[in-house]
Design a protein around this motif. Structure first.
Motif, PDB file in Angstrom:
ATOM      1  N   MET A 165     -11.990 -26.094  26.894  1.00 17.22           N
ATOM      2  CA  MET A 165     -12.850 -26.980  26.122  1.00 17.22           C
ATOM      3  C   MET A 165     -14.300 -26.561  26.379  1.00 17.22           C
ATOM      4  O   MET A 165     -14.728 -26.431  27.518  1.00 17.22           O
ATOM      5  CB  MET A 165     -12.607 -28.419  26.561  1.00 17.22           C
ATOM      6  CG  MET A 165     -13.475 -29.425  25.868  1.00 17.22           C
ATOM      7  SD  MET A 165     -13.106 -31.131  26.296  1.00 17.22           S
ATOM      8  CE  MET A 165     -11.460 -31.295  25.657  1.00 17.22           C
ATOM      9  N   ASN A 166     -15.050 -26.360  25.306  1.00 20.20           N
ATOM     10  CA  ASN A 166     -16.446 -25.966  25.489  1.00 20.20           C
ATOM     11  C   ASN A 166     -17.314 -27.203  25.754  1.00 20.20           C
ATOM     12  O   ASN A 166     -16.870 -28.343  25.613  1.00 20.20           O
ATOM     13  CB  ASN A 166     -16.951 -25.148  24.294  1.00 20.20           C
ATOM     14  CG  ASN A 166     -16.981 -25.934  23.007  1.00 20.20           C
ATOM     15  OD1 ASN A 166     -17.303 -27.119  22.986  1.00 20.20           O
ATOM     16  ND2 ASN A 166     -16.642 -25.283  21.914  1.00 20.20           N
ATOM     17  N   LEU A 167     -18.548 -26.937  26.139  1.00 24.78           N
ATOM     18  CA  LEU A 167     -19.446 -28.027  26.528  1.00 24.78           C
ATOM     19  C   LEU A 167     -19.750 -28.961  25.370  1.00 24.78           C
ATOM     20  O   LEU A 167     -19.848 -30.181  25.552  1.00 24.78           O
ATOM     21  CB  LEU A 167     -20.734 -27.447  27.122  1.00 24.78           C
ATOM     22  CG  LEU A 167     -21.673 -28.440  27.773  1.00 24.78           C
ATOM     23  CD1 LEU A 167     -20.967 -29.233  28.872  1.00 24.78           C
ATOM     24  CD2 LEU A 167     -22.887 -27.730  28.335  1.00 24.78           C
ATOM     25  N   TYR A 168     -19.866 -28.433  24.172  1.00 22.67           N
ATOM     26  CA  TYR A 168     -20.118 -29.263  22.991  1.00 22.67           C
ATOM     27  C   TYR A 168     -18.990 -30.281  22.802  1.00 22.67           C
ATOM     28  O   TYR A 168     -19.246 -31.468  22.582  1.00 22.67           O
ATOM     29  CB  TYR A 168     -20.271 -28.385  21.754  1.00 22.67           C
ATOM     30  CG  TYR A 168     -20.448 -29.163  20.477  1.00 22.67           C
ATOM     31  CD1 TYR A 168     -21.679 -29.710  20.142  1.00 22.67           C
ATOM     32  CD2 TYR A 168     -19.368 -29.378  19.622  1.00 22.67           C
ATOM     33  CE1 TYR A 168     -21.841 -30.442  18.979  1.00 22.67           C
ATOM     34  CE2 TYR A 168     -19.522 -30.115  18.454  1.00 22.67           C
ATOM     35  CZ  TYR A 168     -20.752 -30.639  18.142  1.00 22.67           C
ATOM     36  OH  TYR A 168     -20.902 -31.376  16.995  1.00 22.67           O
ATOM     37  N   ASP A 169     -17.747 -29.817  22.890  1.00 24.21           N
ATOM     38  CA  ASP A 169     -16.596 -30.717  22.750  1.00 24.21           C
ATOM     39  C   ASP A 169     -16.579 -31.762  23.865  1.00 24.21           C
ATOM     40  O   ASP A 169     -16.226 -32.917  23.640  1.00 24.21           O
ATOM     41  CB  ASP A 169     -15.288 -29.931  22.750  1.00 24.21           C
ATOM     42  CG  ASP A 169     -15.121 -29.061  21.524  1.00 24.21           C
ATOM     43  OD1 ASP A 169     -15.739 -29.362  20.484  1.00 24.21           O
ATOM     44  OD2 ASP A 169     -14.381 -28.059  21.613  1.00 24.21           O
ATOM     45  N   LEU A 170     -16.948 -31.323  25.048  1.00 24.68           N
ATOM     46  CA  LEU A 170     -16.966 -32.239  26.184  1.00 24.68           C
ATOM     47  C   LEU A 170     -18.027 -33.327  26.001  1.00 24.68           C
ATOM     48  O   LEU A 170     -17.788 -34.492  26.302  1.00 24.68           O
ATOM     49  CB  LEU A 170     -17.224 -31.445  27.462  1.00 24.68           C
ATOM     50  CG  LEU A 170     -16.896 -32.098  28.773  1.00 24.68           C
ATOM     51  CD1 LEU A 170     -15.493 -32.686  28.776  1.00 24.68           C
ATOM     52  CD2 LEU A 170     -17.036 -31.106  29.895  1.00 24.68           C
ATOM     53  N   LYS A 171     -19.167 -32.952  25.460  1.00 22.26           N
ATOM     54  CA  LYS A 171     -20.204 -33.951  25.176  1.00 22.26           C
ATOM     55  C   LYS A 171     -19.697 -34.967  24.163  1.00 22.26           C
ATOM     56  O   LYS A 171     -19.980 -36.168  24.268  1.00 22.26           O
ATOM     57  CB  LYS A 171     -21.470 -33.277  24.654  1.00 22.26           C
ATOM     58  CG  LYS A 171     -22.246 -32.537  25.715  1.00 22.26           C
ATOM     59  CD  LYS A 171     -23.473 -31.868  25.133  1.00 22.26           C
ATOM     60  CE  LYS A 171     -24.274 -31.150  26.193  1.00 22.26           C
ATOM     61  NZ  LYS A 171     -25.500 -30.533  25.651  1.00 22.26           N
ATOM     62  N   ASN A 172     -18.937 -34.503  23.195  1.00 21.37           N
ATOM     63  CA  ASN A 172     -18.375 -35.420  22.200  1.00 21.37           C
ATOM     64  C   ASN A 172     -17.346 -36.359  22.808  1.00 21.37           C
ATOM     65  O   ASN A 172     -17.178 -37.484  22.342  1.00 21.37           O
ATOM     66  CB  ASN A 172     -17.773 -34.644  21.035  1.00 21.37           C
ATOM     67  CG  ASN A 172     -18.840 -34.096  20.117  1.00 21.37           C
ATOM     68  OD1 ASN A 172     -19.905 -34.680  19.981  1.00 21.37           O
ATOM     69  ND2 ASN A 172     -18.559 -32.975  19.492  1.00 21.37           N
ATOM     70  N   LYS A 173     -16.658 -35.909  23.861  1.00 19.89           N
ATOM     71  CA  LYS A 173     -15.705 -36.789  24.560  1.00 19.89           C
ATOM     72  C   LYS A 173     -16.426 -37.988  25.149  1.00 19.89           C
ATOM     73  O   LYS A 173     -15.858 -39.074  25.247  1.00 19.89           O
ATOM     74  CB  LYS A 173     -14.985 -36.024  25.674  1.00 19.89           C
ATOM     75  CG  LYS A 173     -13.936 -35.081  25.215  1.00 19.89           C
ATOM     76  CD  LYS A 173     -12.622 -35.777  25.271  1.00 19.89           C
ATOM     77  CE  LYS A 173     -11.521 -34.760  25.002  1.00 19.89           C
ATOM     78  NZ  LYS A 173     -10.368 -35.362  24.438  1.00 19.89           N
TER      79      LYS A 173
END
Length: 99
Positions: free
Chosen positions: A1-9
């Motif tokens: 999971m990239n950082l962008y996806d993690l921020k969306n989590k």
């Protein structure tokens, strides 16, 4: 999971975090298991933390610290948040990133 996806989590937490009126409006999570899984995903980023820009490193450590704070793990929260602050101070001293 990239950082962008993690921020969306983190946006998912808006529906799970609430202020407990019985504990002086302390932030609580309706489903700590979801929160712990997000912490695990952020901690996975620590394995390759040197690959990230300093701003992202600060964000990662700050996020882990705040999530630990919400679940009541104050020792780990303080460690992560203090490290995020030290990274921020380092940036301010050297002027590489304006914060």
């Amino acid at each position: 999971m990239n950082l962008y996806d993690l921020k969306n989590k983190l946006l998912l937490l808006n529906d799970l975090i609430y202020y407990d009126e019985n504990e002086f409006l302390r932030e609580k999570c309706a489903d700590e298991n979801v929160l712990k899984k997000i912490i695990e995903k952020f901690e996975e980023k620590l394995e390759t933390i040197s690959n990230y820009k300093r701003e992202d490193q600060i964000f990662i450590y700050g996020s882990i610290g705040n999530l630990y704070r919400i679940i009541g793990n104050t020792t780990s929260a303080i460690e992560c948040l203090e490290y995020a602050v030290s990274l921020s101070e380092y940036n301010s001293t050297w002027g590489s990133v304006k914060i």
